[in-house]
Motif scaffolding. Structure first.
Motif, PDB file in Angstrom:
ATOM      1  N   LEU A 123       1.346  -1.493   0.091  1.00 56.48           N
ATOM      2  CA  LEU A 123       0.350  -0.533   0.242  1.00 56.48           C
ATOM      3  C   LEU A 123       1.139   1.176   0.270  1.00 56.48           C
ATOM      4  CD1 LEU A 123      -2.372  -0.653   2.530  1.00 56.48           C
ATOM      5  CD2 LEU A 123      -2.926  -1.310   0.353  1.00 56.48           C
ATOM      6  N   GLU A 124       1.021   2.106  -1.029  1.00 57.90           N
ATOM      7  CA  GLU A 124       1.435   3.173  -1.282  1.00 57.90           C
ATOM      8  C   GLU A 124       0.572   4.467  -0.795  1.00 57.90           C
ATOM      9  OE1 GLU A 124       3.996   4.056  -4.902  1.00 57.90           O
ATOM     10  OE2 GLU A 124       1.742   6.005  -4.936  1.00 57.90           O
ATOM     11  N   LEU A 125       0.661   5.428   0.009  1.00 59.37           N
ATOM     12  CA  LEU A 125       0.359   6.575   0.908  1.00 59.37           C
ATOM     13  C   LEU A 125       0.509   7.591  -0.174  1.00 59.37           C
ATOM     14  CD1 LEU A 125      -1.967   7.899   2.508  1.00 59.37           C
ATOM     15  CD2 LEU A 125      -0.241   8.290   4.332  1.00 59.37           C
ATOM     16  N   ALA A 126      -0.268   8.520  -0.487  1.00 57.07           N
ATOM     17  CA  ALA A 126       0.109   9.453  -1.195  1.00 57.07           C
ATOM     18  C   ALA A 126       2.059  10.322  -2.001  1.00 57.07           C
ATOM     19  CB  ALA A 126       0.432  10.677  -0.818  1.00 57.07           C
ATOM     20  N   GLY A 127       1.996   8.952  -2.654  1.00 51.32           N
ATOM     21  CA  GLY A 127       3.009   8.473  -3.727  1.00 51.32           C
ATOM     22  C   GLY A 127       2.657   8.990  -5.508  1.00 51.32           C
ATOM     23  N   PRO A 128       4.254   8.372  -5.649  1.00 50.95           N
ATOM     24  CA  PRO A 128       3.833   8.183  -7.689  1.00 50.95           C
ATOM     25  C   PRO A 128       2.234   7.659  -7.984  1.00 50.95           C
ATOM     26  CG  PRO A 128       5.347   7.849  -6.706  1.00 50.95           C
ATOM     27  CD  PRO A 128       4.929   6.998  -5.530  1.00 50.95           C
ATOM     28  N   ALA A 129       1.994   6.619  -7.234  1.00 53.91           N
ATOM     29  CA  ALA A 129       0.853   6.690  -7.850  1.00 53.91           C
ATOM     30  C   ALA A 129      -0.179   7.191  -8.340  1.00 53.91           C
ATOM     31  CB  ALA A 129      -0.173   5.197  -7.689  1.00 53.91           C
ATOM     32  N   TYR A 130      -0.018   8.106  -6.492  1.00 55.98           N
ATOM     33  CA  TYR A 130      -1.523   9.207  -6.925  1.00 55.98           C
ATOM     34  C   TYR A 130      -1.118  10.024  -7.309  1.00 55.98           C
ATOM     35  CZ  TYR A 130      -3.800  12.827  -4.567  1.00 55.98           C
ATOM     36  OH  TYR A 130      -4.402  14.388  -4.510  1.00 55.98           O
ATOM     37  N   SER A 131       0.142  11.314  -7.181  1.00 51.31           N
ATOM     38  CA  SER A 131       0.616  11.943  -8.259  1.00 51.31           C
ATOM     39  C   SER A 131       0.154  11.520  -9.583  1.00 51.31           C
ATOM     40  CB  SER A 131       2.132  12.045  -8.702  1.00 51.31           C
ATOM     41  OG  SER A 131       2.264  11.989  -6.841  1.00 51.31           O
ATOM     42  N   HIS A 132       0.221  10.020  -9.774  1.00 54.13           N
ATOM     43  CA  HIS A 132       0.037   9.470 -11.837  1.00 54.13           C
ATOM     44  C   HIS A 132      -1.199   9.553 -11.687  1.00 54.13           C
ATOM     45  CE1 HIS A 132       0.451   8.045 -15.587  1.00 54.13           C
ATOM     46  NE2 HIS A 132      -0.711   6.920 -14.987  1.00 54.13           N
ATOM     47  N   ALA A 133      -2.625   8.989 -10.857  1.00 55.44           N
ATOM     48  CA  ALA A 133      -3.678   9.502 -11.351  1.00 55.44           C
ATOM     49  C   ALA A 133      -4.313  10.805 -11.349  1.00 55.44           C
ATOM     50  CB  ALA A 133      -4.867   8.711  -9.501  1.00 55.44           C
ATOM     51  N   LEU A 134      -3.230  11.836 -10.674  1.00 53.59           N
ATOM     52  CA  LEU A 134      -3.688  13.368 -10.407  1.00 53.59           C
ATOM     53  C   LEU A 134      -3.503  13.274 -11.907  1.00 53.59           C
ATOM     54  CD1 LEU A 134      -3.130  15.024  -7.336  1.00 53.59           C
ATOM     55  CD2 LEU A 134      -5.542  15.360  -8.139  1.00 53.59           C
ATOM     56  N   ALA A 135      -2.214  13.165 -12.370  1.00 53.02           N
ATOM     57  CA  ALA A 135      -2.187  13.919 -13.953  1.00 53.02           C
ATOM     58  C   ALA A 135      -2.721  13.552 -14.352  1.00 53.02           C
ATOM     59  CB  ALA A 135      -0.548  13.598 -14.027  1.00 53.02           C
ATOM     60  N   GLN A 136      -3.770  11.860 -14.918  1.00 50.79           N
ATOM     61  CA  GLN A 136      -4.266  11.566 -15.617  1.00 50.79           C
ATOM     62  C   GLN A 136      -5.906  12.195 -15.602  1.00 50.79           C
ATOM     63  OE1 GLN A 136      -4.624   7.792 -14.123  1.00 50.79           O
ATOM     64  NE2 GLN A 136      -3.863   6.711 -16.237  1.00 50.79           N
ATOM     65  N   ALA A 137      -5.577  12.550 -14.407  1.00 46.83           N
ATOM     66  CA  ALA A 137      -7.245  13.231 -14.539  1.00 46.83           C
ATOM     67  C   ALA A 137      -7.012  14.872 -14.550  1.00 46.83           C
ATOM     68  CB  ALA A 137      -7.905  12.920 -12.903  1.00 46.83           C
ATOM     69  N   ARG A 138      -5.955  15.329 -14.338  1.00 42.92           N
ATOM     70  CA  ARG A 138      -6.297  16.711 -15.110  1.00 42.92           C
ATOM     71  C   ARG A 138      -5.836  16.793 -16.411  1.00 42.92           C
ATOM     72  NH1 ARG A 138      -2.034  17.808 -11.024  1.00 42.92           N
ATOM     73  NH2 ARG A 138      -2.696  18.577  -9.844  1.00 42.92           N
ATOM     74  N   ALA A 139      -4.963  15.899 -16.933  1.00 41.38           N
ATOM     75  CA  ALA A 139      -4.368  15.183 -18.690  1.00 41.38           C
ATOM     76  C   ALA A 139      -6.652  15.370 -18.950  1.00 41.38           C
ATOM     77  CB  ALA A 139      -4.241  14.145 -18.634  1.00 41.38           C
ATOM     78  N   GLU A 140      -7.071  14.298 -18.368  1.00 38.92           N
ATOM     79  CA  GLU A 140      -8.458  14.095 -19.004  1.00 38.92           C
ATOM     80  C   GLU A 140      -9.331  15.203 -19.124  1.00 38.92           C
ATOM     81  OE1 GLU A 140     -10.138  10.990 -19.851  1.00 38.92           O
ATOM     82  OE2 GLU A 140     -12.036  12.099 -20.300  1.00 38.92           O
ATOM     83  N   GLU A 157     -14.194  16.998 -15.043  1.00 36.67           N
ATOM     84  CA  GLU A 157     -13.665  17.978 -13.811  1.00 36.67           C
ATOM     85  C   GLU A 157     -14.008  17.955 -12.834  1.00 36.67           C
ATOM     86  OE1 GLU A 157     -15.272  22.197 -15.805  1.00 36.67           O
ATOM     87  OE2 GLU A 157     -13.743  22.399 -16.735  1.00 36.67           O
ATOM     88  N   GLU A 158     -14.732  16.967 -11.896  1.00 34.81           N
ATOM     89  CA  GLU A 158     -15.864  16.590 -10.729  1.00 34.81           C
ATOM     90  C   GLU A 158     -14.466  15.543 -10.884  1.00 34.81           C
ATOM     91  OE1 GLU A 158     -17.942  17.973  -8.603  1.00 34.81           O
ATOM     92  OE2 GLU A 158     -18.155  16.077  -7.640  1.00 34.81           O
ATOM     93  N   HIS A 159     -14.159  14.771 -11.252  1.00 32.33           N
ATOM     94  CA  HIS A 159     -13.546  13.410 -11.340  1.00 32.33           C
ATOM     95  C   HIS A 159     -12.304  14.056 -10.715  1.00 32.33           C
ATOM     96  CE1 HIS A 159     -11.398   9.835 -11.191  1.00 32.33           C
ATOM     97  NE2 HIS A 159     -10.254  10.515 -12.029  1.00 32.33           N
ATOM     98  N   LEU A 160     -11.669  15.213 -10.923  1.00 35.12           N
ATOM     99  CA  LEU A 160     -10.297  15.654 -10.901  1.00 35.12           C
ATOM    100  C   LEU A 160     -10.143  16.404  -9.777  1.00 35.12           C
ATOM    101  CD1 LEU A 160      -7.682  17.335 -11.543  1.00 35.12           C
ATOM    102  CD2 LEU A 160      -8.554  18.770 -13.048  1.00 35.12           C
ATOM    103  N   HIS A 161     -11.753  16.777  -8.739  1.00 38.18           N
ATOM    104  CA  HIS A 161     -11.869  17.442  -7.848  1.00 38.18           C
ATOM    105  C   HIS A 161     -12.124  16.670  -6.693  1.00 38.18           C
ATOM    106  CE1 HIS A 161     -13.438  19.955  -5.105  1.00 38.18           C
ATOM    107  NE2 HIS A 161     -14.645  19.393  -4.330  1.00 38.18           N
ATOM    108  N   GLN A 162     -12.528  14.923  -7.053  1.00 36.79           N
ATOM    109  CA  GLN A 162     -12.847  14.494  -6.617  1.00 36.79           C
ATOM    110  C   GLN A 162     -11.711  13.613  -6.378  1.00 36.79           C
ATOM    111  OE1 GLN A 162     -15.098  12.679  -4.937  1.00 36.79           O
ATOM    112  NE2 GLN A 162     -16.837  13.957  -5.238  1.00 36.79           N
ATOM    113  N   MET A 163     -10.915  14.066  -7.089  1.00 30.65           N
ATOM    114  CA  MET A 163      -8.978  12.819  -6.749  1.00 30.65           C
ATOM    115  C   MET A 163      -8.247  14.500  -5.749  1.00 30.65           C
ATOM    116  SD  MET A 163      -7.933  10.047  -8.342  1.00 30.65           S
ATOM    117  CE  MET A 163      -6.683  10.096  -8.122  1.00 30.65           C
TER     118      MET A 163
END
Lengths: 275, 371
Positions: A123-140, A157-163
């Motif tokens: 389990l990774e907390l607030a690490g590269p996986a989370y950053s990548h998921a945020l980047a994916q949401a921003r790119a979307e 935009e709602e998904h990005l806000h949730q992330m």
């Protein structure tokens, strides 16, 4: 003393020994788990857990349930899939012997079935996986913005806000059969927790001239963490927080310090409300 | 105080054995009265008095030692008390279960552990107190169920309090406890629970040896075959003090064999065998019918009525499921059920023929022994 009395006394002694031994083994295991320095210690925010509802109030026990996410990725055809790191090689390392192509399945079962396996999960907390998921949401969001029809922009935009604000920052990033090997790969004890879990693999029925598709699901062995009586007031405040949010008021939030012992069993070290 | 003139002789060692013997006396007395009324047999006054006195003495002795039922009304009451005892056990067990969950959160960890431990010990001691003194076993069996529920709660809640991942080893602990209490109280319900827990542990352990997670073992029917073998072996061990237990072991052994076989006869993908599903299903269908027939023969020879009944039931259900597989989709429904009925009549005729042959061979054997 008659025969029956002697027999009952002997059986009573055996049963008492059973109770004492079972309790003793459990408590000894707990003591050894918590004796040394914790194997990991995570500071979870209110995004990484929720307070589950139990039996309409007939269970006075207090628990926090972990919330975690899987890494998502898009394939060549644009479809989403989870756990891109769980490829054939990783599955082979986990002990799943997968058929290669359709020809293998002709002499094998039509739909191979795999039993669930015990594994250790990272389990990774607030690490590269989370950053990548945020980047994916921003790119979307960006992709929707520049698209002519702007279809799905609001959802993106709602998904990005949730992330950014609400979704859990805890991700399952790896799995293995040896916890020590995993710890060597993920040494950060404030960011990575190695926990026991199980993995389930299942297959799509193979089509003509097409490789079989497989799906995976991970489950933590212990997702629900008991909250001792000492932290009952803090838990009550957490529940009030949830009620506040449902009524549109701002949440204060909380931080839970979750320790994992040498036997990878978790326990709550502290619960603090945020200012 | 024991009735005067009581002799030990070959005395029943348990209440069940004494009740069987008392029932045999009742049947004997009824048959003797019928023979006398039909003029077939007439005992002299001295003989009648001697038999009556002997039976009366034995029945009084067993009533004193084991509180057996000697009259029809006693048996009716006993049956009612037995059913009530089961309901009370289930109710009390559920009440304790929910009571714990209602209030456990209000205690500190130390108190929680202490209460769970004390409840297990206290309920066990209460059960054994009655087991040592009670003749009929109603209260000891009731408290035995309560003690088992307390022990289950003990380990489950400790696991939740300390966030211990669930493990199959608790099934072994529960099985061992249930076996001990079942043998102390003669409780068949607890023996069944013990059997289920042990079967669960065995299947989980064997599954883990094969690399699977223990919770997945229930989805692989072949993992229950070792349990079937074990319980069949246990049924062959002497159980003089517990005459009802071997039958229970046989029933569970047969269920843990036939149910997986039935499932695999229709779901070949559930097998470990490295064969196509259809071949697996065919294999298990043949194995099921073969073992079903073998079990029926064994049950007839060894006078195991429950064995014969389970074998017949399995063969019948399997056969009808095959008829369904072959005919249901294309045959008109009236014709399907008509043919099912005809098949049943054919089986009836065959069984009747076998019964006649069995009676004839038994009489032949008796004549040879007489000569």
């Amino acid at each position: 003393m008659d025969v029956r009395m002697r027999r009952v006394l002997r059986l009573t002694a055996v049963a008492l020994l059973l109770i004492v031994t079972a309790n003793g083994i459990l408590l000894w295991d707990v003591a050894r788990n918590r004796a040394a320095v914790p194997e990991a210690e995570l500071r979870l925010s209110e995004r990484e857990f929720f307070v589950p509802q139990l039996w309409r109030g007939e269970n006075s026990g207090r628990f926090l349930q972990l919330r975690y996410q899987y890494i998502r990725s898009t394939g060549d055809d644009g479809a989403w899939f989870v756990n891109p790191w769980l490829d054939r090689e990783k599955l082979r390392d986990l002990g799943f012997h997968l058929p290669e192509k359709l020809v293998d399945t002709e002499n094998f079962k039509q739909v191979p079935r795999f039993p669930q396996k015990k594994v250790f999960l990272v389990l990774e907390l607030a690490g590269p996986a989370y950053s990548h998921a945020l980047a994916q949401a921003r790119a979307e969001v960006e992709a929707r913005r520049i698209a002519p029809a702007k279809e799905g922009l609001q959802d993106a935009e709602e998904h990005l806000h949730q992330m950014q604000e609400k979704n859990s920052r805890l991700f399952v990033v790896d799995a293995g059969l040896d916890a020590e090997v995993l710890r060597r790969h993920y040494p950060g004890r404030q960011q990575y927790a190695i926990v026991p879990g199980r993995v389930h693999i299942w297959w799509n029925a193979p089509q003509q001239q097409k490789e079989p598709e497989f799906y995976s699901r991970f489950v933590l062995e212990r997702e629900r963490i008991f909250v001792p009586l000492d932290f009952a007031p803090q838990l009550a405040l957490l529940k009030e927080d949830v009620a506040s949010e449902e009524q549109g008021r701002a949440k204060r939030g909380a931080v839970v310090q979750l320790a994992f012992g040498t036997h990878l069993q978790p326990w709550i070290v502290g619960i603090q409300g945020k200012q | 105080m024991m009735p005067a003139g009581a002799s030990s002789g070959r005395e029943p060692a348990s209440r069940d054995a004494a009740q069987l013997a008392a029932d045999r006396i009742a049947v004997f007395q009824q048959e003797l009265a019928h023979l006398e009324a039909a003029g077939v047999l007439h005992l002299s006054t001295e003989q009648q008095q001697a038999v009556d006195k002997y039976h009366q003495m034995r029945l009084e002795q067993w009533r004193f030692l084991f509180d057996v039922d000697t009259h029809h009304q006693d048996r009716q009451f006993s049956l009612g008390m037995k059913i009530t005892s089961y309901l009370a056990a289930l109710g009390l067990g559920a009440a304790i279960f929910f009571l714990f969950y209602q209030f456990w959160g209000h205690f500190s960890t130390t108190w929680q552990v202490s209460l769970l431990f004390t409840a297990s010990i206290g309920s066990l001691l209460a059960c054994m107190h009655f087991a040592a003194r009670e003749q009929t076993g109603y209260f000891s069996q009731l408290l035995g169920t309560v003690a088992f529920v307390c022990f289950v709660l003990n380990l489950v809640l400790l696991g939740q309090i300390f966030n211990i991942p669930p493990t199959h080893r608790v099934l072994l602990a529960w099985a061992a406890f249930a076996f001990v209490v079942a043998y102390a109280t003669g409780a068949r319900l607890l023996l069944s629970v013990a059997v289920l827990c042990l079967a669960g542990f065995l299947s989980a352990q064997i599954g883990m040896w094969n690399g699977m997670h223990w919770l997945d073992a229930g989805g692989w029917p072949e993992l229950f075959f070792p349990a079937a073998a074990l319980f069949f072996v246990l049924s062959q061990l002497p159980h003089q003090l517990y005459p009802a237990f071997p039958s229970l072991y046989r029933i569970w052994a047969l269920l843990f064999w036939f149910l997986p076989v039935f499932v695999l006869a229709h779901w070949g993908a559930g097998s470990f065998l490295l064969l196509p599903s259809q071949q697996v299903e065919w294999l298990y269908q043949v194995a099921g019918f073969a073992t079903g027939a073998g079990v029926i023969v064994l049950g007839i020879r060894r006078n195991f009525s429950e064995t014969v009944q389970i074998g017949v039931m399995f063969c019948t259900v399997s056969f009808y499921s095959k008829l369904y597989d072959w005919w249901w989709d294309w045959m008109p429904k009236y014709l399907f059920f008509f043919l099912c009925g005809l098949v049943a009549i054919l089986v009836l005729l065959v069984l009747r023929r076998l019964r006649v042959q069995s009676v004839q061979s038994f009489r032949t054997m008796q004549r040879q022994e007489t000569l």
